[in-house]
Enzyme design. Sequence first.
Site, mmCIF file in Angstrom:
data_model
loop_
_atom_site.group_PDB
_atom_site.id
_atom_site.type_symbol
_atom_site.label_atom_id
_atom_site.label_comp_id
_atom_site.label_asym_id
_atom_site.label_seq_id
_atom_site.Cartn_x
_atom_site.Cartn_y
_atom_site.Cartn_z
ATOM 1 N N SER A 126 0.840 -1.200 0.000
ATOM 2 C CA SER A 126 0.000 0.000 0.000
ATOM 3 C C SER A 126 0.873 1.248 0.000
ATOM 4 C CB SER A 126 -0.857 -0.012 1.267
ATOM 5 O OG SER A 126 -1.434 1.253 1.492
ATOM 6 N N TYR A 151 -1.796 -0.969 10.974
ATOM 7 C CA TYR A 151 -2.054 -1.560 9.656
ATOM 8 C C TYR A 151 -0.912 -1.210 8.691
ATOM 9 C CZ TYR A 151 -3.538 -1.224 4.810
ATOM 10 O OH TYR A 151 -3.557 -1.288 3.445
ATOM 11 N N LYS A 155 2.215 -3.546 6.666
ATOM 12 C CA LYS A 155 2.620 -3.559 5.249
ATOM 13 C C LYS A 155 4.118 -3.301 5.133
ATOM 14 C CE LYS A 155 -1.354 -4.538 3.509
ATOM 15 N NZ LYS A 155 -1.575 -5.882 2.954
HETATM 16 C C1 UD1 Z 1 -6.490 4.181 3.779
HETATM 17 C C2 UD1 Z 1 -5.041 3.833 3.849
HETATM 18 C C3 UD1 Z 1 -4.684 2.877 2.761
HETATM 19 C C4 UD1 Z 1 -5.518 1.664 2.876
HETATM 20 C C5 UD1 Z 1 -6.962 2.049 2.773
HETATM 21 C C6 UD1 Z 1 -7.757 0.779 2.959
HETATM 22 C C7 UD1 Z 1 -3.500 5.469 4.714
HETATM 23 C C8 UD1 Z 1 -2.752 6.731 4.437
HETATM 24 N N1 UD1 Z 1 -4.256 5.028 3.728
HETATM 25 O O1 UD1 Z 1 -6.659 5.021 2.670
HETATM 26 O O2 UD1 Z 1 -3.350 2.488 2.864
HETATM 27 O O3 UD1 Z 1 -5.178 0.734 1.890
HETATM 28 O O4 UD1 Z 1 -7.281 3.020 3.757
HETATM 29 O O5 UD1 Z 1 -8.866 0.891 3.722
HETATM 30 O O6 UD1 Z 1 -3.406 4.891 5.749
HETATM 31 N N2 UD1 Z 1 -12.922 10.633 3.684
HETATM 32 C C9 UD1 Z 1 -13.943 11.513 4.017
HETATM 33 N N3 UD1 Z 1 -15.104 10.996 4.522
HETATM 34 C C10 UD1 Z 1 -15.308 9.668 4.696
HETATM 35 C C11 UD1 Z 1 -14.265 8.771 4.355
HETATM 36 C C12 UD1 Z 1 -13.080 9.299 3.856
HETATM 37 O O7 UD1 Z 1 -13.796 12.729 3.878
HETATM 38 O O8 UD1 Z 1 -16.382 9.273 5.176
HETATM 39 C C13 UD1 Z 1 -11.666 11.167 3.128
HETATM 40 C C14 UD1 Z 1 -10.439 10.809 3.951
HETATM 41 O O9 UD1 Z 1 -10.219 11.759 4.941
HETATM 42 C C15 UD1 Z 1 -9.365 10.796 2.858
HETATM 43 C C16 UD1 Z 1 -10.095 10.325 1.605
HETATM 44 O O10 UD1 Z 1 -11.475 10.567 1.870
HETATM 45 O O11 UD1 Z 1 -8.889 12.092 2.637
HETATM 46 C C17 UD1 Z 1 -9.901 8.859 1.307
HETATM 47 O O12 UD1 Z 1 -10.166 8.116 2.480
HETATM 48 P P1 UD1 Z 1 -10.263 6.517 2.475
HETATM 49 O O13 UD1 Z 1 -11.125 6.062 1.365
HETATM 50 O O14 UD1 Z 1 -10.616 6.089 3.865
HETATM 51 O O15 UD1 Z 1 -8.784 6.033 2.115
HETATM 52 P P2 UD1 Z 1 -7.368 6.426 2.762
HETATM 53 O O16 UD1 Z 1 -7.514 6.845 4.169
HETATM 54 O O17 UD1 Z 1 -6.688 7.321 1.817
#
Ligand code: UD1
Length: 342
Positions: A126, A151, A155
Amino acid sequence: MKKILVTGGTGFIGSHTVVELQQHGYEVVIVDNLSNSTIDVLDNIAKITGIMPAFEQFDLADAALTADFLKRNSDISGIIHFAAFKAVGESMEKPLNYYRNNLQSLINLLEGMKTNGISNMVFSSSCTVYGQPDELPVTEQAPIKQAWSSYGNTKQMCEEILRFTTLAHPIHAIALRYFNPIGAHETALIGELPLGVPNNLVPFITQTAIGKRGCLSVFGDDYKTPDGTAIRDYIHVVDIAKAHVVAVERMLNGKSKLDLEIFNLGTGTGFSVLDVINAFERVTGEKLNYKIVPRRPGDIEMVWADTRFANEELGWKAEKNIDDMMLSAWKWEKALAEKQSS
Ligand code: UD1
């Protein structure tokens, strides 16, 4: 016909990869403990490809069961190892579960590879291994920083386990560092199936649009990005699945240049949370209910991939754009809703 073991093959990325492997003429055997997936995924894979994959249900963290399985299946040409826990938040509450599950399953598989002369593994890594990179786009050479979650740390540790094990034994590995895989198969027969409230952005968007959730929370609009929301490199899951076939073929054809090779799997383009919401609204015509809330602890500000090494050396490039990702995710959510109402 070459046989490939896909661990976690009923999961989100695993199921799409099984489809691609079968469509490229591979025989697939899946091992999954169904801790985060359901058995009917097998039927849906078979509906797409016309082939029911072989399946065994057990926990790869169990050394004896894994050893026995690999002894019985020593004719496999390679392993694609997806099976792992992946919820960042949960990993902070139950770190030992994450270390036990994610590390032991890899160690058990490598042990069985060594014993049975199985020499190829593709490993699910990842972009989380980079933390918040100093330079963007991030290349595979960027320093591995202290992990932000247990997590992410698993990795990092798994990559190190692969590094030293492939040095010591005749085993080749390719670690693929995924950025943010989203979307679903165009048939809407397989996709992401979050249990309970989704942690990830896109399942939360589609569940909100379909009415399962009242309102999407956008975590933070005070990041140093053009619109203030965090930026990620979203990539279509089918593009990710195809990269696994390319990686398997690279190893089977003896093209690997190092015992352990590492490639970024992203599109190279960053989208903010608001960009993703806008793309979703534009391509689906749905209006999304969302509000800005404080940052989510542990989130980084921005990351996107330098994809040159994967494009040039692996010979793979993401083909689908954000519209494809949003449309397929929405089609999948609608198909799920239809299934549940019938
Ligand atoms: C995270 C992990 C990634 C992992 C993935 C799997 C990190 C940096 N990244 O990705 O390695 O493989 O999860 O689950 O640890 N967001 C919102 N509202 C929501 C959900 C998300 O605003 O309800 C935003 C988050 O703040 C982020 C973006 O959307 O900025 C993507 O979030 P998400 O889909 O959870 O993925 P990551 O956190 O990037």
